[in-house]
Scaffold this active site. Sequence first.
Site, PDB file in Angstrom:
ATOM      1  N   HIS A  51       4.734 -34.079 -13.247  1.00 39.39           N
ATOM      2  CA  HIS A  51       5.678 -33.405 -12.344  1.00 39.39           C
ATOM      3  C   HIS A  51       6.935 -32.989 -13.112  1.00 39.39           C
ATOM      4  O   HIS A  51       7.388 -31.840 -13.020  1.00 39.39           O
ATOM      5  CB  HIS A  51       6.103 -34.351 -11.213  1.00 39.39           C
ATOM      6  N   HIS A  59       1.175 -39.304 -14.164  1.00 41.00           N
ATOM      7  CA  HIS A  59       1.249 -38.455 -12.968  1.00 41.00           C
ATOM      8  C   HIS A  59       2.681 -37.955 -12.755  1.00 41.00           C
ATOM      9  O   HIS A  59       2.915 -36.761 -12.555  1.00 41.00           O
ATOM     10  CB  HIS A  59       0.769 -39.268 -11.758  1.00 41.00           C
ATOM     11  N   GLU A  60       3.641 -38.882 -12.803  1.00 37.43           N
ATOM     12  CA  GLU A  60       5.039 -38.499 -12.574  1.00 37.43           C
ATOM     13  C   GLU A  60       5.591 -37.689 -13.743  1.00 37.43           C
ATOM     14  O   GLU A  60       6.384 -36.757 -13.541  1.00 37.43           O
ATOM     15  CB  GLU A  60       5.886 -39.751 -12.341  1.00 37.43           C
TER      16      GLU A  60
END
Length: 231
Positions: A37, A33-34
């Site tokens: 980003h 998820h990170e």
Amino acid sequence: MLQQIFSGSFNFYDVVAYLVAVLLIIFLILPFHEWAHAFVAYLLGDKEAKSRGRLTLNPISHIDMVGALAMIFVGFGWAKPVPINPNNFKKPKLGMALCALAGPVANLLAAYVGLVIYYILAFAFPSFFYLNDIGLMIRSFFVFYASCNVSLAVFNFIPIPPLDGSKILFAFLPYKAIAFMTKYETIFSLALIFLIFTGGLSTVLGFATNGILNFLSDMALSPVRFFAELF
């Protein structure tokens, strides 16, 4: 989740399946998820995350202990936020929105892949998941894994700072409104934590999660069923 465990609605195999699914999410999916980003920020011209070692899938670079514990005990969690400098984007608000969107999309993609794998196994071994405890445990693992991923995506879409949804919302707001919401981010964060731990968001999030999970499940089942019928 603790309430379900202590109430007896989860048996031993459910508990094991849940813990394995959550640990996989903490050590693999939250970093994914990170990373999403950071990767989108990098593509759009911001090297901040890369320079700080966050353009990686290494869980050590991303794990937040409080967020990890919340993931285990509450079902919602978080990792360390990726540093992004919108001034490095040609269109700052649009760039931030795209970077924010990448995280929840990563969770939805992870859920979809997990469902595809489950359906492939279910078609390959149709009786295995229902006739013995190990099969039921593996089935429960996939259910928890997909559900947790979709829950994380839905949770992050909430348009309240500091969640990803707020940064997506900012793309459509004037700078004065953005400045106001940013100024009081701490208050919004505390209110959000309160709602999480008191169950104030459970009904809304549960409804959205079930709807998206059913949609992804249908999307995963259709191609697997198609190929299964061919062979």
